[in-house]
Design a protein around this motif. Sequence first.
Motif, PDB file in Angstrom:
ATOM      1  N   GLN A  27      41.123  36.543  35.443  1.00 52.48           N
ATOM      2  CA  GLN A  27      39.989  36.718  36.363  1.00 52.48           C
ATOM      3  C   GLN A  27      38.783  37.300  35.620  1.00 52.48           C
ATOM      4  O   GLN A  27      38.938  38.034  34.657  1.00 52.48           O
ATOM      5  CB  GLN A  27      40.363  37.671  37.506  1.00 52.48           C
ATOM      6  CG  GLN A  27      41.430  37.120  38.442  1.00 52.48           C
ATOM      7  CD  GLN A  27      41.748  38.087  39.582  1.00 52.48           C
ATOM      8  OE1 GLN A  27      40.856  38.652  40.208  1.00 52.48           O
ATOM      9  NE2 GLN A  27      43.039  38.270  39.849  1.00 52.48           N
ATOM     10  N   SER A  28      37.589  36.987  36.130  1.00 49.22           N
ATOM     11  CA  SER A  28      36.386  37.570  35.536  1.00 49.22           C
ATOM     12  C   SER A  28      36.300  39.048  35.905  1.00 49.22           C
ATOM     13  O   SER A  28      36.863  39.481  36.924  1.00 49.22           O
ATOM     14  CB  SER A  28      35.151  36.813  36.022  1.00 49.22           C
ATOM     15  OG  SER A  28      35.145  36.774  37.433  1.00 49.22           O
ATOM     16  N   ASP A  29      35.583  39.814  35.075  1.00 48.70           N
ATOM     17  CA  ASP A  29      35.428  41.252  35.324  1.00 48.70           C
ATOM     18  C   ASP A  29      34.833  41.483  36.717  1.00 48.70           C
ATOM     19  O   ASP A  29      33.874  40.809  37.096  1.00 48.70           O
ATOM     20  CB  ASP A  29      34.488  41.875  34.286  1.00 48.70           C
ATOM     21  CG  ASP A  29      35.176  42.066  32.939  1.00 48.70           C
ATOM     22  OD1 ASP A  29      36.366  41.681  32.796  1.00 48.70           O
ATOM     23  OD2 ASP A  29      34.505  42.593  32.013  1.00 48.70           O
ATOM     24  N   TYR A  30      35.378  42.419  37.421  1.00 49.27           N
ATOM     25  CA  TYR A  30      34.899  42.824  38.764  1.00 49.27           C
ATOM     26  C   TYR A  30      35.059  41.754  39.828  1.00 49.27           C
ATOM     27  O   TYR A  30      34.502  41.882  40.916  1.00 49.27           O
ATOM     28  CB  TYR A  30      33.455  43.345  38.718  1.00 49.27           C
ATOM     29  CG  TYR A  30      33.346  44.628  37.920  1.00 49.27           C
ATOM     30  CD1 TYR A  30      33.916  45.803  38.408  1.00 49.27           C
ATOM     31  CD2 TYR A  30      32.707  44.659  36.679  1.00 49.27           C
ATOM     32  CE1 TYR A  30      33.847  46.982  37.672  1.00 49.27           C
ATOM     33  CE2 TYR A  30      32.634  45.831  35.943  1.00 49.27           C
ATOM     34  CZ  TYR A  30      33.207  46.984  36.446  1.00 49.27           C
ATOM     35  OH  TYR A  30      33.141  48.142  35.722  1.00 49.27           O
ATOM     36  N   ASN A  31      35.827  40.696  39.525  1.00 47.41           N
ATOM     37  CA  ASN A  31      36.126  39.756  40.596  1.00 47.41           C
ATOM     38  C   ASN A  31      36.827  40.522  41.721  1.00 47.41           C
ATOM     39  O   ASN A  31      37.753  41.307  41.476  1.00 47.41           O
ATOM     40  CB  ASN A  31      37.040  38.638  40.075  1.00 47.41           C
ATOM     41  CG  ASN A  31      37.232  37.518  41.083  1.00 47.41           C
ATOM     42  OD1 ASN A  31      36.307  37.173  41.816  1.00 47.41           O
ATOM     43  ND2 ASN A  31      38.442  36.958  41.124  1.00 47.41           N
ATOM     44  N   LEU A  32      36.379  40.327  42.947  1.00 45.18           N
ATOM     45  CA  LEU A  32      36.982  40.942  44.144  1.00 45.18           C
ATOM     46  C   LEU A  32      36.848  42.469  44.147  1.00 45.18           C
ATOM     47  O   LEU A  32      37.691  43.174  44.732  1.00 45.18           O
ATOM     48  CB  LEU A  32      38.448  40.501  44.302  1.00 45.18           C
ATOM     49  CG  LEU A  32      38.660  38.983  44.232  1.00 45.18           C
ATOM     50  CD1 LEU A  32      40.135  38.628  44.311  1.00 45.18           C
ATOM     51  CD2 LEU A  32      37.880  38.266  45.327  1.00 45.18           C
ATOM     52  N   ARG A  33      35.789  42.940  43.482  1.00 46.67           N
ATOM     53  CA  ARG A  33      35.446  44.374  43.494  1.00 46.67           C
ATOM     54  C   ARG A  33      33.940  44.479  43.718  1.00 46.67           C
ATOM     55  O   ARG A  33      33.162  43.937  42.933  1.00 46.67           O
ATOM     56  CB  ARG A  33      35.783  45.034  42.150  1.00 46.67           C
ATOM     57  CG  ARG A  33      37.254  44.941  41.757  1.00 46.67           C
ATOM     58  CD  ARG A  33      37.477  45.488  40.357  1.00 46.67           C
ATOM     59  NE  ARG A  33      38.848  45.288  39.940  1.00 46.67           N
ATOM     60  CZ  ARG A  33      39.855  46.120  40.204  1.00 46.67           C
ATOM     61  NH1 ARG A  33      39.626  47.243  40.868  1.00 46.67           N
ATOM     62  NH2 ARG A  33      41.080  45.850  39.802  1.00 46.67           N
ATOM     63  N   ARG A  34      33.517  45.157  44.773  1.00 46.08           N
ATOM     64  CA  ARG A  34      32.093  45.326  45.055  1.00 46.08           C
ATOM     65  C   ARG A  34      31.825  46.689  45.667  1.00 46.08           C
ATOM     66  O   ARG A  34      32.698  47.283  46.314  1.00 46.08           O
ATOM     67  CB  ARG A  34      31.585  44.259  46.049  1.00 46.08           C
ATOM     68  CG  ARG A  34      31.537  42.842  45.508  1.00 46.08           C
ATOM     69  CD  ARG A  34      30.483  42.648  44.410  1.00 46.08           C
ATOM     70  NE  ARG A  34      30.419  41.265  43.945  1.00 46.08           N
ATOM     71  CZ  ARG A  34      31.193  40.773  42.969  1.00 46.08           C
ATOM     72  NH1 ARG A  34      32.095  41.520  42.362  1.00 46.08           N
ATOM     73  NH2 ARG A  34      31.056  39.504  42.603  1.00 46.08           N
ATOM     74  N   THR A  35      30.588  47.156  45.451  1.00 47.67           N
ATOM     75  CA  THR A  35      30.100  48.352  46.137  1.00 47.67           C
ATOM     76  C   THR A  35      28.970  47.904  47.052  1.00 47.67           C
ATOM     77  O   THR A  35      27.995  47.308  46.576  1.00 47.67           O
ATOM     78  CB  THR A  35      29.578  49.378  45.112  1.00 47.67           C
ATOM     79  OG1 THR A  35      30.668  49.781  44.281  1.00 47.67           O
ATOM     80  CG2 THR A  35      28.985  50.601  45.817  1.00 47.67           C
TER      81      THR A  35
END
Length: 282
Positions: A171-179
């Motif tokens: 997976q790409s960095d920060y996929n499915l991670r957000r602020t």
Amino acid sequence: MTVKIFETPEVQDFLKTVSGFEQAGGNERAKQIMHRLLSDLYRLIDDFDVTPEEYWSTVSLLNSLGGQTQFGLLSPGLGFDHYLDMRQDAIDAEAKRNGGTPRTIEGPLYVAGAPEAEGFARMDDGQDTSGETMWLTGQVRDVDGNPIPGAQVEIWHADSKGNYSFFDPSQSDYNLRRTIYTDSEGRYTARSIIPSGYGVPEGAPTDQVLKALGRHGERPAHIHFFISAPGHQHLTTQINLAGDPYTFDDFAFATREELVVEGKRIEDSAEIAKRELEGPFT
Ligand code: MBD
Ligand code: FE
């Protein structure tokens, strides 16, 4: 042949020496806690007649857990994370801090520094083609029900195979991670993909421990949240998607009744098109 030596003065003196009680310097709390921990373990070895072979195979297991940075994964499986939450709940109850969304465990897979957005974010990088689109929306309110604009909502979850970015190199960095910062009404919206449950890697040291206990290492599909706003207590929580076979059989003991949410399937193509066009709406 069983022998009992724990209660002897020699062993009791030895424990004090090992724990640094005869040394100046060091850390007093570390000494006290180590003394208690070693006493409990020495007693256990005595009580269960633990053999050297059993002791050294445990050392080997701890080495492989550490080598694969898996103590953070075994920890919730052994209930420590939930136990700390139970203590925090009791501390809040004692201080009469009541109400609000219940906390639950962080788990070992949070990564700081996710991309930031105001009000709305798309969370997936579009690579997970087997993932089904999910719209996630909510409102951050204080315990009296007043909306909190500008609250920080950190969201992270697994992909449709149950894997997390950074831990899954595909997976790409920060996929499915957000602020996401909440809008003027305290609301946030994300477009993402429906996560699958997580399973402890087969054969990994954590799996070996769980197997020895006759337990599984599965978690239901879930979405993690950190919620924070100035002047308010930080909240670490998750939601569980209803209908997962592991919803109430989570190896990490993180499910709470109030955190199980029922998704609503959107079939209407006009409604879907409207969402895709407008993005942030509730
Ligand atoms: C997870 O995704 C998780 O949230 C926990 C607590 C443990 C293992 C994997
Ligand atoms: Fe998780």
